[in-house]
Design a protein around this motif. Structure first.
Motif, PDB file in Angstrom:
ATOM      1  N   GLU A  11      -1.778  -0.005   2.425  1.00 19.46           N
ATOM      2  CA  GLU A  11      -2.717  -0.915   3.439  1.00 19.46           C
ATOM      3  C   GLU A  11      -2.276  -0.709   4.778  1.00 19.46           C
ATOM      4  O   GLU A  11      -3.323  -0.665   5.708  1.00 19.46           O
ATOM      5  N   TRP A  30      -2.219  10.025  -0.921  1.00 18.38           N
ATOM      6  CA  TRP A  30      -3.530   9.264  -0.404  1.00 18.38           C
ATOM      7  C   TRP A  30      -4.271  10.368   0.661  1.00 18.38           C
ATOM      8  O   TRP A  30      -5.571  10.163   0.843  1.00 18.38           O
ATOM      9  N   THR A  37     -12.113  12.502  -2.301  1.00 19.42           N
ATOM     10  CA  THR A  37     -13.280  11.719  -2.634  1.00 19.42           C
ATOM     11  C   THR A  37     -14.354  11.767  -1.303  1.00 19.42           C
ATOM     12  O   THR A  37     -15.180  11.038  -1.154  1.00 19.42           O
ATOM     13  N   LYS A 237      -7.320  -3.381   0.018  1.00 21.62           N
ATOM     14  CA  LYS A 237      -6.688  -2.965  -1.274  1.00 21.62           C
ATOM     15  C   LYS A 237      -8.276  -2.768  -2.146  1.00 21.62           C
ATOM     16  O   LYS A 237      -8.284  -1.566  -3.005  1.00 21.62           O
ATOM     17  N   TYR A 238      -9.290  -2.955  -1.941  1.00 24.40           N
ATOM     18  CA  TYR A 238     -10.492  -2.652  -2.560  1.00 24.40           C
ATOM     19  C   TYR A 238     -10.602  -1.209  -2.346  1.00 24.40           C
ATOM     20  O   TYR A 238     -10.976  -0.235  -3.194  1.00 24.40           O
ATOM     21  N   ILE A 240      -8.651   1.107  -1.486  1.00 28.79           N
ATOM     22  CA  ILE A 240      -7.667   1.823  -2.001  1.00 28.79           C
ATOM     23  C   ILE A 240      -7.976   1.950  -3.547  1.00 28.79           C
ATOM     24  O   ILE A 240      -7.649   3.300  -4.012  1.00 28.79           O
ATOM     25  N   LEU A 241      -8.307   1.282  -4.087  1.00 31.02           N
ATOM     26  CA  LEU A 241      -8.561   1.022  -5.702  1.00 31.02           C
ATOM     27  C   LEU A 241      -9.596   1.907  -5.924  1.00 31.02           C
ATOM     28  O   LEU A 241      -9.584   2.695  -6.742  1.00 31.02           O
ATOM     29  N   VAL A 242     -10.722   1.928  -5.043  1.00 29.39           N
ATOM     30  CA  VAL A 242     -11.987   2.738  -5.259  1.00 29.39           C
ATOM     31  C   VAL A 242     -11.507   4.184  -5.085  1.00 29.39           C
ATOM     32  O   VAL A 242     -11.993   5.036  -6.197  1.00 29.39           O
ATOM     33  N   ASP A 244      -8.503   5.495  -5.138  1.00 29.29           N
ATOM     34  CA  ASP A 244      -7.569   6.146  -6.291  1.00 29.29           C
ATOM     35  C   ASP A 244      -8.260   6.425  -7.454  1.00 29.29           C
ATOM     36  O   ASP A 244      -7.814   7.077  -8.321  1.00 29.29           O
ATOM     37  N   PHE A 245      -9.347   5.521  -7.920  1.00 33.03           N
ATOM     38  CA  PHE A 245     -10.121   5.547  -9.159  1.00 33.03           C
ATOM     39  C   PHE A 245     -10.936   6.799  -9.149  1.00 33.03           C
ATOM     40  O   PHE A 245     -10.642   7.760 -10.250  1.00 33.03           O
ATOM     41  N   ARG A 248      -8.701  10.621  -9.091  1.00 29.98           N
ATOM     42  CA  ARG A 248      -8.169  11.004 -10.399  1.00 29.98           C
ATOM     43  C   ARG A 248      -8.929  11.384 -11.320  1.00 29.98           C
ATOM     44  O   ARG A 248      -8.715  12.014 -12.048  1.00 29.98           O
TER      45      ARG A 248
END
Length: 282
Positions: A11, A30, A37, A237-238, A240-242, A244-245, A248
């Motif tokens: 973050e 990252w 992405t 965090k939102y 980062i989660l998007v 990361d998903f 992958r």
């Protein structure tokens, strides 16, 4: 640094990247995830970033109830504060200028007048620093994205349903305008870029503001800075989660490189399509 006190990783790197540009501080995973992405631009202070953020902010302000003139004025003020806050370096000033050009073109409804202004600005920047033609990919992305937002967005609006969100239109316009150059320069095409950009771009202006506020308040009253930083961390965090998903997924991106002449052919085809007769779709 003060940012490291307010946020953990990644973050902290994302927040500082949004405010000051550059992804070199991001862990390698990252950096690669952002590239796969197609959102590396959000941590690069370039016209590609600022123009999308500026038009997105305009849309959000209008949806919030402001008149177009008021939204235009507020967005210009935000861009000015942003340029000053980040040190007014050459890249930031250039990015801010691109944002102002796009906003002004939309405000006046004179997209055709942007091309001469861009050409003049490009010539001035190259004369001031000739090496940017060879070593600054952000220079090309800035102008290509701006041209895309000004000229492609209106064409895309005629092809998409009337209720298509402005953010979606501008996102596709910028992606299409910069894709041939990206393939030539970086040799990677992200298949999930449109989806990821749509999912996170609307949050970027808010996260930039909250991150800025958290840093500023932390110097005045640290506990208050921590509170705002916590709120910002939820949004960070939102994102980062998007990322990361989607990063992958095996289909997220693939390697494809085009030569310089291939890039020129793609832009020629894009230009022919842009100025070909078309009918409005409902």
């Amino acid at each position: 640094s003060r940012a490291a006190l307010l946020w953990g990783e990644p973050e902290n790197s994302l927040a500082t990247g949004l405010l000051f540009g550059g992804n070199s501080s991001l862990p390698k995973y990252w950096q690669e995830a952002f590239a796969r992405t197609g959102i590396s631009h959000i941590v690069a202070v370039s016209g590609y970033n600022i123009t999308i953020i500026a038009t997105t902010l305009m849309s959000v302000l209008i949806l919030a109830g402001l008149w177009r003139r008021q939204a235009y004025t507020v967005t210009l003020a935000v861009l000015f504060v942003f340029v000053i806050f980040t040190g007014a370096s050459a890249s930031v000033v250039r990015a801010g200028f691109m944002g102002v050009l796009v906003l002004t073109a939309e405000r006046l409804g004179r997209a055709s007048s942007i091309a001469p202004a861009l050409a003049l600005a490009a010539a001035a920047m190259v004369l001031a620093s000739p090496l940017i033609l060879l070593y600054d990919a952000g220079f090309a992305l800035s102008f290509l994205a701006t041209l895309g937002l000004v000229y492609l967005s209106p064409r895309l609006k005629t092809m998409l349903p009337q209720k298509t969100p402005e953010t979606l239109v501008t996102t596709f316009a910028a992606i299409i305008a910069t894709l041939p150059f990206m393939l030539y320069q970086f040799g990677q095409m992200s298949l999930v870029a449109p989806i990821v950009n749509v999912l996170i771009l609307a949050t970027i202006p808010v996260l930039m503001f909250l991150s800025f506020a958290a840093l500023a308040l932390s110097f005045i009253f640290l506990p208050l800075g921590f509170i705002v930083a916590f709120i910002a961390a939820l949004g960070l965090k939102y994102v980062i989660l998007v990322v990361d998903f989607f990063a992958r997924q095996n289909f997220a991106s693939f390697a494809i490189t085009v030569p310089w002449w291939g890039m020129l052919m793609l832009y020629l085809a894009l230009g022919l399509w842009l100025y070909s007769p078309h009918k409005k779709q409902i």
